[in-house]
Design an enzyme around this catalytic site. Sequence first.
Site, mmCIF file in Angstrom:
data_model
loop_
_atom_site.group_PDB
_atom_site.id
_atom_site.type_symbol
_atom_site.label_atom_id
_atom_site.label_comp_id
_atom_site.label_asym_id
_atom_site.label_seq_id
_atom_site.Cartn_x
_atom_site.Cartn_y
_atom_site.Cartn_z
ATOM 1 N N ASP A 24 27.088 77.619 -102.416
ATOM 2 C CA ASP A 24 26.117 77.615 -103.507
ATOM 3 C C ASP A 24 25.450 78.990 -103.556
ATOM 4 O O ASP A 24 26.083 79.998 -103.234
ATOM 5 C CB ASP A 24 25.094 76.479 -103.271
ATOM 6 C CG ASP A 24 24.545 75.906 -104.570
ATOM 7 O OD1 ASP A 24 23.931 76.677 -105.324
ATOM 8 O OD2 ASP A 24 24.715 74.706 -104.824
ATOM 9 N N HIS A 82 18.837 77.093 -106.741
ATOM 10 C CA HIS A 82 19.866 76.051 -106.862
ATOM 11 C C HIS A 82 20.427 75.627 -105.501
ATOM 12 O O HIS A 82 20.517 74.434 -105.192
ATOM 13 C CB HIS A 82 20.983 76.594 -107.763
ATOM 14 C CG HIS A 82 22.015 75.611 -108.180
ATOM 15 N ND1 HIS A 82 23.101 75.283 -107.383
ATOM 16 C CD2 HIS A 82 22.164 74.893 -109.319
ATOM 17 C CE1 HIS A 82 23.861 74.406 -108.038
ATOM 18 N NE2 HIS A 82 23.323 74.158 -109.204
ATOM 19 N N SER A 119 25.260 69.078 -110.626
ATOM 20 C CA SER A 119 24.886 69.825 -109.416
ATOM 21 C C SER A 119 23.976 69.020 -108.513
ATOM 22 O O SER A 119 23.957 69.225 -107.307
ATOM 23 C CB SER A 119 24.134 71.106 -109.783
ATOM 24 O OG SER A 119 24.993 72.178 -109.966
#
Length: 681
Positions: A61, A137, A467
Amino acid sequence: MITSDQANKLAEYDSVVSVFESKMSKLHTTHSWDFLRLGIVYNSNHIAMDSTSNVIVGVIDSGVWPESESFSDYGIGSVPEKFKGECVTGDNFTLANCNNKIIGARFYSKGFEAESGPLEDVVGKVFFRSARDSDGHGTHTASTIAGSIVVNASLFGIAKGTARGGAPSARLSIYKACWFGFCSDADVLSAMDDAIHDGVDILSLSLGPNPPQPNYFEDAVSVGAFHAFQKGILVSASAGNSVFPRTACNVAPWILTVAASTLDREFSSNIYLGNSKVLKGFSLNPIKMEHSHGLIHGSSAAASGVSATNASFCKNNTLDPTLINGKIVICTIENFTDKRQEKSIIVKQGGGVGMILIDHNAKEVGFQFVIPSTLIGQDAVEELEAYINTDKNPIAKIYPTITVVGTKPAPEAAAFSSMGPNIITPDIIKPDITGPGLNILAAWSPVATEATVEQRSVDYNIISGTSMSCPHISAVAAIIKSYHPTWSPAAIMSAIMTTATVIDNTNHLIGRDPNGTQTTPFDYGSGHINPLASLNPGLVYDFDSQDALDFLCSNGASPSQLKNITGELTQCQKSPTPSYNFNYPSIGVSNLNGSLSVYRTVTYYGQEPAVYVASVENPSGVSVKVTPVGLKFSKTGQRLTFRIDLIPFKNSNGNFVFGALTWKNGRQNVRSPIGVNVVSI
């Protein structure tokens, strides 16, 4: 960096496994349209992993913010001996940033920089040349999987409660391969290579290519995931946020493909009209509006030379500041992919004090805005219009967000979640599973402020996307691995898929957000994850990498294509097993020409002898017969094969029709969706 001629020459060498172009994938928040902000983590108190758990989850990620309370290693045992990874230092990242929770950290930028130039050339973006996360994220996905327990976590008081990962005592190994929301194939494949070497048990990837996905043989995640699968590592990956049918990505049968669904929670930011009526709106809006303000449609405030229609979308240079100053502006959505937050910035720049956004499809997705703003759907629009049309001086006040729990129906398939069918190998129903992906609260990087209210720094954030659902599934896979350490990746996939539910909290079939429209397995796969049931599925559909290669052969793969996947020259058997007989936990036949017999084999995992009886839901126009109708197991590990006869009596006109097969023993239900496209009868 080489030319296509050089690539062709290089590919001719025996020592070269494969040559394919490195493309860019995207992180699967709805980053592509709005940097959606989202929030929930499982609260499955029954599911406890041992605090000395040695299950390691690799997260590929945007890195991690190691100081977040979610990554405290309090009470967690020392680093498992089997771990071969390392803590790579770099910008603002030292050996002290790893601990018994974050046990490894690496970063990769060569692919990104070869394609996009030096990181330093990206204007106006904070970044760290290390595993430290400047995007938020990666921190969010990692904490959703294995975050430690943190009380009183919230976003500006919204969604307040205890934040925890699904597997709080699992270990994390962080692989930063994504920069500014983009991930180069070359970097992702390097990260997967290292993760396999490092000894992770589960790999979680909340990223993927824009649809349509290329074939498996030139797709970095498919290639890397096959090698992981061969080494006993389950790969869980997001299906994407592309809204429409035929857009699901990461669809190889050796990947667990995750769709997104809603929770029984809403974030209401309601509108109080001057006539005392209350309209239901949705937003992540912590800002208190002290007084009521005048209402104006964007279409009624068009700047000189701009059409009313264009002004209604509240885009740059379309609104007249003298008309919107001090008012709440009513804006509309032009495309599903509109940048919703930007509209509030435009309104604020013109002197507007609030925004009501008419957004039928994404109204329940939690966005953050720079001024008090809220999203409304069709029902509220009608009331709003009626008020404006009958009152000379319409006024309103937007109230701050309140968190409402226990809402119905839930779950629903999220409006943005990518759908099947699988365009590469349609006999494999994709996605496989769905989990919470709408408005998920988890840890965040405090330097990632561009999408938060007034660009404020936050430690926890609410965002949405596949996600966010993917790490929920990765966490459950980690728990299953801790309970069943010898199980193969396929067995874990099977346990998750066959125990899923297709029923919502009103006892109806799961619908699709926002209008509860009818869904199929192309929305949610085998259903919504049921973590507790998945620990003890009863029966398992298992397969190995050789079965997967046979499957590719039955779909016409050439030896050179197989070499791209396996790394060595691989020949197909003379007559490979037909792809519909691949031992997948769901049953798909994309080309049913007349009657067909399909075979599956199940492995029994239970303490004492058991009998399972078949129960069938027939797809429309197809009769399904199972032989034998009962399966009798005498001991754990026993395998039995059964036959499913599909007898069509009506063409399905190019569409899939769906049913299900459930094996029942009085305690457990082992369910497989059936999807068939009847070409002829």
